[in-house]
Design a protein around this motif. Structure first.
Motif, short mmCIF file in Angstrom:
data_model
loop_
_atom_site.label_atom_id
_atom_site.label_comp_id
_atom_site.label_asym_id
_atom_site.label_seq_id
_atom_site.Cartn_x
_atom_site.Cartn_y
_atom_site.Cartn_z
N SER A 172 3.19 -12.62 -0.81
CA SER A 172 4.32 -12.50 -1.73
C SER A 172 4.88 -11.09 -1.72
N LEU A 173 3.97 -10.12 -1.57
CA LEU A 173 4.38 -8.72 -1.50
C LEU A 173 3.51 -8.01 -0.48
N PHE A 174 4.15 -7.29 0.45
CA PHE A 174 3.40 -6.64 1.52
C PHE A 174 3.83 -5.17 1.58
N ILE A 175 2.85 -4.25 1.53
CA ILE A 175 3.14 -2.81 1.56
C ILE A 175 2.37 -2.20 2.73
N PHE A 176 3.08 -1.47 3.58
CA PHE A 176 2.44 -0.79 4.72
C PHE A 176 2.75 0.70 4.63
N LYS A 177 1.72 1.54 4.80
CA LYS A 177 1.90 2.99 4.72
C LYS A 177 1.26 3.66 5.94
N ASP A 178 1.95 4.66 6.48
CA ASP A 178 1.29 5.52 7.47
C ASP A 178 0.57 6.64 6.73
N SER A 179 0.01 7.63 7.46
CA SER A 179 -0.78 8.68 6.81
C SER A 179 0.06 9.49 5.82
N LYS A 180 1.33 9.74 6.17
CA LYS A 180 2.20 10.51 5.28
C LYS A 180 2.45 9.74 3.97
N GLY A 181 2.73 8.45 4.10
CA GLY A 181 2.98 7.62 2.92
C GLY A 181 1.75 7.48 2.06
N LEU A 182 0.58 7.31 2.68
CA LEU A 182 -0.67 7.19 1.93
C LEU A 182 -1.00 8.49 1.21
N SER A 183 -0.71 9.62 1.86
CA SER A 183 -0.96 10.92 1.25
C SER A 183 -0.14 11.09 -0.03
N GLN A 184 1.10 10.60 0.00
CA GLN A 184 1.96 10.70 -1.19
C GLN A 184 1.44 9.83 -2.32
N VAL A 185 0.90 8.67 -1.99
CA VAL A 185 0.38 7.76 -3.01
C VAL A 185 -0.88 8.31 -3.66
N LEU A 186 -1.79 8.84 -2.83
CA LEU A 186 -3.08 9.30 -3.33
C LEU A 186 -3.07 10.74 -3.82
N GLY A 187 -2.02 11.49 -3.46
CA GLY A 187 -1.93 12.88 -3.90
C GLY A 187 -2.85 13.81 -3.15
N LYS A 188 -3.30 13.41 -1.99
CA LYS A 188 -4.14 14.26 -1.15
C LYS A 188 -3.86 13.95 0.31
N THR A 189 -4.15 14.91 1.18
CA THR A 189 -3.85 14.74 2.59
C THR A 189 -4.80 13.74 3.22
N MET A 190 -4.25 12.74 3.91
CA MET A 190 -5.04 11.68 4.55
C MET A 190 -4.72 11.65 6.05
N ASN A 191 -4.99 12.76 6.73
CA ASN A 191 -4.72 12.83 8.16
C ASN A 191 -5.50 11.76 8.91
N GLY A 192 -4.83 11.11 9.84
CA GLY A 192 -5.49 10.12 10.70
C GLY A 192 -5.42 8.70 10.18
N TYR A 193 -5.17 8.52 8.86
CA TYR A 193 -5.10 7.16 8.29
C TYR A 193 -3.68 6.61 8.51
N ASN A 194 -3.46 6.09 9.72
CA ASN A 194 -2.11 5.65 10.10
C ASN A 194 -1.92 4.15 10.03
N ALA A 195 -2.95 3.39 9.58
CA ALA A 195 -2.84 1.94 9.52
C ALA A 195 -3.36 1.47 8.16
N ASN A 196 -2.45 1.38 7.18
CA ASN A 196 -2.85 1.07 5.80
C ASN A 196 -1.91 0.01 5.23
N ALA A 197 -2.48 -1.08 4.72
CA ALA A 197 -1.65 -2.17 4.19
C ALA A 197 -2.30 -2.78 2.96
N VAL A 198 -1.47 -3.21 2.01
CA VAL A 198 -1.93 -3.97 0.85
C VAL A 198 -1.05 -5.22 0.73
#
Length: 409
Positions: A19-45
């Motif tokens: 129903s809802l699909f969210i995909f983030k690269d490392s830059k997008g995930l870093s903005q969500v979590l408020g910390k640098t997430m280098n290397g996490y380029n495959a993230n989906a909920v």
């Protein structure tokens, strides 16, 4: 997005419909979590709504595209808050069994950076770190501490950057050489040797002075970092003082009396071919054996040459000419950093950086360039196996405030 390598790497773990699909690269995930997430380029909920329920499915995963053989790729960059003061070096991480990067900026703040590029902690020190940071296991439990000196402090920090009591030790008179750390019998009974002008003070790992050590030859200032060498069953503490090569035993007394005077260059003293080895201002190789006999060899070097050695490998840099085991490489004219030798994966590597053209060179022991080098860099480089993946990492600077790490495939 469906055709991207990062998405395809997690696609089997995702539902076909949502129903809802969210995909983030490392830059997008870093903005969500408020910390640098280098290397996490495959993230989906995914949110899958069905009747009165919503099922949640998610993947947060590191993704690295498999690189071509012999390629060199940029792994990450880590920007600091101020200009970098000391070239980056690596330290062992006893938790992950890998290595981290440590560096200091002009505000005397030290940064510990993980193998994925995250800044683990920062700590402001009393001054600039002298030389290289050493690691000790002062409690003999496998947990490593960082030991080093600044001009007026002797520091020992734990894994999290906290001071280990009773350190730091404070000094009124300036410390004039990098901290020397000796472990004579490989039993983790460490000796921390502090140099102050023409004086040496030895401490144990608990910060207490070692009463059995007494250095008396105080006519001249000590001009090189004291080093410990073991030849056979005997220990030698070696350094230059004025025009003399001092060779001491564990108690600080003369082990060898070297009568010949030496006009030392600015190079360190090494153990090469089982002889205490350095160069003089005439560009000659100076070697002293365990009997105190001095020999010279003309290397045809200028007064601004640089050398480094292992026990069997001699590397020299004279203007643009790099010599590795008598094999010569003519580099472009430039401003080169001191060559450095690394022994990793049963292979010898040699690095030097042209600060003028901002190129980092990497060679093997046969003086052959490693494929796809030089790479961009603005400081001397360190080669290490940072993580548990195959391949080595080369750590240098991309500008005066940023660390860059390259992966060798």
């Amino acid at each position: 997005m469906a055709n991207s390598d990062a998405f395809q790497s997690i696609n089997d773990d995702l539902s076909d419909e949502a129903s809802l699909f969210i995909f983030k690269d490392s830059k997008g995930l870093s903005q969500v979590l408020g910390k640098t997430m280098n290397g996490y380029n495959a993230n989906a909920v995914q949110f899958v709504t069905e009747d009165s329920y919503t099922h949640i499915n998610g993947v947060i995963q590191k993704f690295k595209k498999r690189a071509a053989s012999n390629s060199v790729t940029e792994t990450f960059t880590s920007p600091l808050e101020a200009m970098i003061l000391t070239a980056p070096q690596t330290v062992k991480n006893h938790v992950s069994k890998s290595h981290d990067v440590i560096v200091q900026d002009v505000n005397n703040v030290v940064y510990l950076i993980s193998s994925s590029g995250n800044i683990l902690w920062k700590k402001e020190l009393n001054g600039k770190i002298l030389g290289q940071i050493e690691q000790i296991d002062m409690y003999k439990n496998g947990r490593l501490q960082l030991a080093f000196a600044t001009p007026n402090r002797l520091y020992v920090l734990d894994r999290n950057g906290n001071d280990v009591s009773p350190f730091p030790l404070k000094f009124k008179d300036p410390i004039t050489q990098p901290l020397s750390v000796f472990d004579y019998d490989k039993r983790k009974d460490y000796r921390l040797l502090v140099t102050q002008g023409n004086n040496l003070i030895m401490y144990n790992a608990k910060g207490k002075t070692v009463s059995g050590f007494n250095y008396k030859n105080k006519d001249s200032d000590i001009t090189s970092q004291p080093k410990h060498f073991r030849i056979g069953t005997k220990d030698y503490i070696v350094f230059s003082a004025g025009e003399h090569l001092e060779v001491l035993n564990r108690q600080g007394s003369n082990r060898i009396n070297v009568k010949d005077k030496i006009q030392f260059s600015n190079n360190n003293i090494y153990l090469y071919q089982n002889k205490f080895t350095t160069t003089n201002t005439l560009g000659q190789l100076i070697q002293v054996d365990t009997q105190g006999k001095l020999s010279t060899k003309n290397l045809n070097l200028s007064d601004k040459h640089k050398i480094t050695t292992t026990s069997k490998t001699l590397v020299s840099l004279n203007e643009n000419r790099l010599i590795i085991k008598s094999r010569t490489i003519d580099l472009d004219y430039g401003d080169y950093t001191e060559p450095r030798i690394f022994y990793l994966n049963d292979k010898i590597y040699v690095t030097t950086t042209d600060l003028q053209s901002k190129k980092v060179y990497l060679f093997d022991s046969q003086a052959k360039s490693i494929p796809n080098f030089p790479v961009f860099g603005t400081s001397s480089a360190t080669l290490e196996k940072l993580d548990n993946d195959k391949g080595l990492e080369l750590i240098t600077q991309s500008d005066d405030k940023t660390i860059v790490v390259y992966k060798l495939h």
